[in-house]
Design a protein around this motif. Structure first.
Motif, PDB file in Angstrom:
ATOM      1  N   LEU A  19      -3.573  -4.842   2.588  1.00  0.00           N
ATOM      2  CA  LEU A  19      -2.433  -4.204   3.000  1.00  0.00           C
ATOM      3  C   LEU A  19      -1.302  -4.421   1.866  1.00  0.00           C
ATOM      4  O   LEU A  19      -0.532  -3.566   1.471  1.00  0.00           O
ATOM      5  CB  LEU A  19      -1.987  -4.598   4.218  1.00  0.00           C
ATOM      6  N   MET A  20      -0.874  -5.818   1.716  1.00  0.00           N
ATOM      7  CA  MET A  20       0.156  -6.089   0.857  1.00  0.00           C
ATOM      8  C   MET A  20       0.165  -5.751  -0.645  1.00  0.00           C
ATOM      9  O   MET A  20       0.989  -5.105  -1.091  1.00  0.00           O
ATOM     10  CB  MET A  20       0.403  -7.738   0.857  1.00  0.00           C
TER      11      MET A  20
ATOM     12  N   HIS B  94      -5.494   3.543  -6.428  1.00  0.00           N
ATOM     13  CA  HIS B  94      -4.188   3.243  -6.844  1.00  0.00           C
ATOM     14  C   HIS B  94      -3.841   2.599  -8.036  1.00  0.00           C
ATOM     15  O   HIS B  94      -2.826   2.648  -8.811  1.00  0.00           O
ATOM     16  CB  HIS B  94      -3.239   2.534  -5.349  1.00  0.00           C
ATOM     17  N   ILE B  95      -4.679   1.631  -8.439  1.00  0.00           N
ATOM     18  CA  ILE B  95      -4.509   0.728  -9.604  1.00  0.00           C
ATOM     19  C   ILE B  95      -5.027   1.513 -10.754  1.00  0.00           C
ATOM     20  O   ILE B  95      -4.284   1.442 -11.909  1.00  0.00           O
ATOM     21  CB  ILE B  95      -5.500  -0.539  -9.585  1.00  0.00           C
ATOM     22  N   VAL B  96      -5.906   2.297 -10.703  1.00  0.00           N
ATOM     23  CA  VAL B  96      -6.304   3.271 -11.676  1.00  0.00           C
ATOM     24  C   VAL B  96      -5.201   4.265 -12.062  1.00  0.00           C
ATOM     25  O   VAL B  96      -4.843   4.797 -13.402  1.00  0.00           O
ATOM     26  CB  VAL B  96      -7.339   4.015 -11.427  1.00  0.00           C
ATOM     27  N   GLN B  97      -4.516   4.878 -11.026  1.00  0.00           N
ATOM     28  CA  GLN B  97      -3.486   5.814 -11.364  1.00  0.00           C
ATOM     29  C   GLN B  97      -2.095   4.932 -11.959  1.00  0.00           C
ATOM     30  O   GLN B  97      -1.320   5.610 -12.804  1.00  0.00           O
ATOM     31  CB  GLN B  97      -3.101   6.616  -9.877  1.00  0.00           C
ATOM     32  N   ARG B  98      -1.844   3.918 -11.312  1.00  0.00           N
ATOM     33  CA  ARG B  98      -0.962   3.025 -12.152  1.00  0.00           C
ATOM     34  C   ARG B  98      -1.102   2.732 -13.591  1.00  0.00           C
ATOM     35  O   ARG B  98      -0.225   2.667 -14.400  1.00  0.00           O
ATOM     36  CB  ARG B  98      -0.959   1.688 -11.154  1.00  0.00           C
ATOM     37  N   HIS B  99      -2.395   2.786 -13.773  1.00  0.00           N
ATOM     38  CA  HIS B  99      -2.598   2.788 -15.535  1.00  0.00           C
ATOM     39  C   HIS B  99      -2.968   3.818 -16.310  1.00  0.00           C
ATOM     40  O   HIS B  99      -3.602   3.783 -17.210  1.00  0.00           O
ATOM     41  CB  HIS B  99      -4.084   1.821 -15.589  1.00  0.00           C
ATOM     42  N   ARG B 100      -2.580   5.096 -15.379  1.00  0.00           N
ATOM     43  CA  ARG B 100      -2.780   6.427 -16.051  1.00  0.00           C
ATOM     44  C   ARG B 100      -4.172   6.696 -16.317  1.00  0.00           C
ATOM     45  O   ARG B 100      -4.629   7.286 -17.478  1.00  0.00           O
ATOM     46  CB  ARG B 100      -1.919   6.536 -17.392  1.00  0.00           C
ATOM     47  N   GLY B 101      -5.107   6.041 -15.442  1.00  0.00           N
ATOM     48  CA  GLY B 101      -6.570   6.242 -15.812  1.00  0.00           C
ATOM     49  C   GLY B 101      -7.134   7.251 -14.815  1.00  0.00           C
ATOM     50  O   GLY B 101      -6.515   8.181 -14.237  1.00  0.00           O
TER      51      GLY B 101
ATOM     52  N   LEU C 280      -7.395   0.975  -3.137  1.00  0.00           N
ATOM     53  CA  LEU C 280      -6.769   0.177  -3.733  1.00  0.00           C
ATOM     54  C   LEU C 280      -7.180   0.331  -5.252  1.00  0.00           C
ATOM     55  O   LEU C 280      -6.247   0.272  -6.027  1.00  0.00           O
ATOM     56  CB  LEU C 280      -7.047  -1.514  -3.718  1.00  0.00           C
ATOM     57  N   VAL C 281      -8.486   0.508  -5.485  1.00  0.00           N
ATOM     58  CA  VAL C 281      -8.875   0.907  -6.865  1.00  0.00           C
ATOM     59  C   VAL C 281      -8.332   1.971  -7.267  1.00  0.00           C
ATOM     60  O   VAL C 281      -7.902   2.222  -8.586  1.00  0.00           O
ATOM     61  CB  VAL C 281     -10.620   0.915  -6.840  1.00  0.00           C
TER      62      VAL C 281
ATOM     63  N   ILE D 220       1.639  -1.886  -4.834  1.00  0.00           N
ATOM     64  CA  ILE D 220       1.253  -1.021  -5.765  1.00  0.00           C
ATOM     65  C   ILE D 220       2.027   0.248  -5.682  1.00  0.00           C
ATOM     66  O   ILE D 220       2.558   1.055  -6.493  1.00  0.00           O
ATOM     67  CB  ILE D 220      -0.116  -0.713  -5.856  1.00  0.00           C
ATOM     68  N   GLU D 221       2.024   0.940  -4.223  1.00  0.00           N
ATOM     69  CA  GLU D 221       2.558   2.185  -3.978  1.00  0.00           C
ATOM     70  C   GLU D 221       4.131   2.092  -4.183  1.00  0.00           C
ATOM     71  O   GLU D 221       4.807   3.092  -4.528  1.00  0.00           O
ATOM     72  CB  GLU D 221       2.052   2.552  -2.453  1.00  0.00           C
ATOM     73  N   ALA D 222       4.748   1.087  -3.919  1.00  0.00           N
ATOM     74  CA  ALA D 222       6.171   0.979  -3.952  1.00  0.00           C
ATOM     75  C   ALA D 222       6.726   0.679  -5.496  1.00  0.00           C
ATOM     76  O   ALA D 222       7.803   0.829  -5.644  1.00  0.00           O
ATOM     77  CB  ALA D 222       6.849  -0.297  -3.204  1.00  0.00           C
TER      78      ALA D 222
END
Length: 426
Positions: free
Chosen positions: A241-242, A381-388, A378-379, A247-249
């Motif tokens: 959750l943290m 959001h991490i992928v989106q964060r890396h433009r993947g 989580l996966v 990541i979303e913030a």
């Protein structure tokens, strides 16, 4: 009204004056004839101009030029048709103008329809009927549902132009409502997921407080192990959750560091193989030649790999391999990570929702296997964060394949672009 209030009359007077001056230079019969004609022109011009002015007069004394319907002007129609939100002008409970968005939503023909036939929505009809005698300064905002698609919600704004004309605008707020629902569901699900192990821990602690139970070492150790597992489950859930919240913030620093994704993946696989889960021995990791670097956060990328592979370990059939492969794409512009398990597979209707928070295909089985319901979310959001890009494909009885595509680092991308054409893999 003065005789010089019309541009047309000024032109007539100028011509008349010029004609009079010309006639003054002519003697005799023709001079008098020209003078009479000029006077007739002036008289007729004044009469015509007064007639036009009178025809523009409204019965209540107002000028028609000022009341000429703005909604009939071509430029006005072009402007409102470009608006994405439905817009309707109502006069005396009848639609006198509407843009294309309103026609697409409410259907054609719309112009000239009574509000009951135009909107076909009891709440809107009621609101528009109530506002007939309200002053021009009292604009209204209402929330409407059931217009268009069933799940759509609209914000209806009624602007009073004057005593007879009202401007009705509709704004689609379905996305805001959906986001709010997701937030409420998230809080409810998170609370439930935390309360479940907490209730177990509390119950077993109370049981251990009994002198008879505490005296039995075998029973005591069994209960203590259950408490430890439930506490670990709560800890994992809170950590997820943290991580999701951070990541979303967007609290992580801008992802500009170039990292070796091949080394990160290998380290994550080794940690799973050496972990307490014996399924780690079933991981088969293969890697292609010359894997480019990626721009990313090393910790997030490691967490992404661990979550994907751990998810496959959890749901794969016993004694079946978990295939992990890393390679560059055919265009060499991205890095592709694939994780394939040989589990029971997933029905196609569940696949679009697998990355939703706390969504489980089989809730009972997921909890029994120790899942928090946040791993794939989580996966994503991490992928989106890396433009993947992330893709999940599965067939019932044939396992699940998860594919991750990440863009390579800028410097490595430049090197790829400068490879001679003959050496490129197309």
């Amino acid at each position: 009204m003065t005789i010089f209030s019309s541009q047309r009359l000024l032109i007539i007077l100028c011509i008349a004056i010029a004609g009079s001056l010309l006639a003054a230079q002519i003697d005799g019969y023709w001079a008098r004839t020209i003078a009479i004609v000029i006077l007739c022109i002036i008289t007729v011009g004044i009469i015509l101009d007064e007639g036009v002015a009178a025809s523009r007069k409204h019965p209540d004394g107002e000028d028609h030029a000022l009341l000429n319907p703005l909604h009939e002007h071509p430029e006005f129609l072009s402007m409102v048709n470009a608006l994405p939100n439905p817009l309707v002008i109502v006069s005396k409970n009848r639609v006198i103008s509407a843009n294309l968005s309103a026609i697409q939503l409410l259907g054609a023909p719309l112009i000239g329809q009574n509000i009951a036939g135009a909107f076909r929505h009891s709440a809107i009809i009621e609101k528009l009927s109530q506002t007939e005698n309200i002053s021009n300064d009292s604009n209204e905002i209402h929330t409407i549902s059931g217009l268009g698609q069933r799940a759509q919600r609209w914000e209806m704004r009624i602007e009073h132009i004057d005593e007879k004309h009202r401007l009705v605008q509709l704004f689609d707020i379905s996305a805001n409502q959906a986001a709010e629902k997701m937030r409420v569901d998230f809080v409810a699900n998170a609370s439930h997921e935390l309360l479940t192990p907490l209730a177990s821990i509390k119950g077993f602690i109370e049981t251990l407080g009994d002198d008879k139970t505490a005296a039995d070492s075998k029973t005591r150790n069994k209960f203590l192990n259950i408490i430890a597992n439930e506490a670990q489950r709560m800890e994992s859930l809170i950590r997820d959750l943290m991580s999701l919240s951070r990541i979303e913030a967007g609290s992580f620093a801008d992802i500009v560091k170039e990292v070796k994704f091949s080394d990160i993946t290998e380290q994550a696989i080794n940690s799973l193989k050496k972990g307490s889960d014996k399924r780690g021995e079933d991981i088969v990791f293969t890697i292609g030649d010359t894997i480019p670097r990626v721009s990313g956060d090393e910790g997030l990328l490691r967490q992404m790999v661990i979550n994907i592979v751990a998810n496959s370990m959890r749901y794969a059939k016993k004694d079946t391999p978990i295939l992990v492969h890393l390679e560059k794409t055919q265009s060499a512009s991205m890095v592709r990570l694939t994780v394939k398990d040989h589990g029971d597979g997933i029905d196609i209707e569940h696949i679009p929702r697998l990355t939703e928070r706390f969504y489980r295909v089989d809730s009972g089985r997921s909890k029994a296997l120790g899942g928090t319901g946040l791993g794939l979310s989580l996966v994503k959001h991490i992928v989106q964060r890396h433009r993947g890009h992330m893709d999940i494909s599965s067939k019932k009885g044939d396992g699940t394949l998860i594919t991750i595509l990440l863009p390579i680092a800028a410097k490595d991308h430049d090197n790829v672009n400068h490879v001679p054409r003959a050496k490129r893999t197309l």
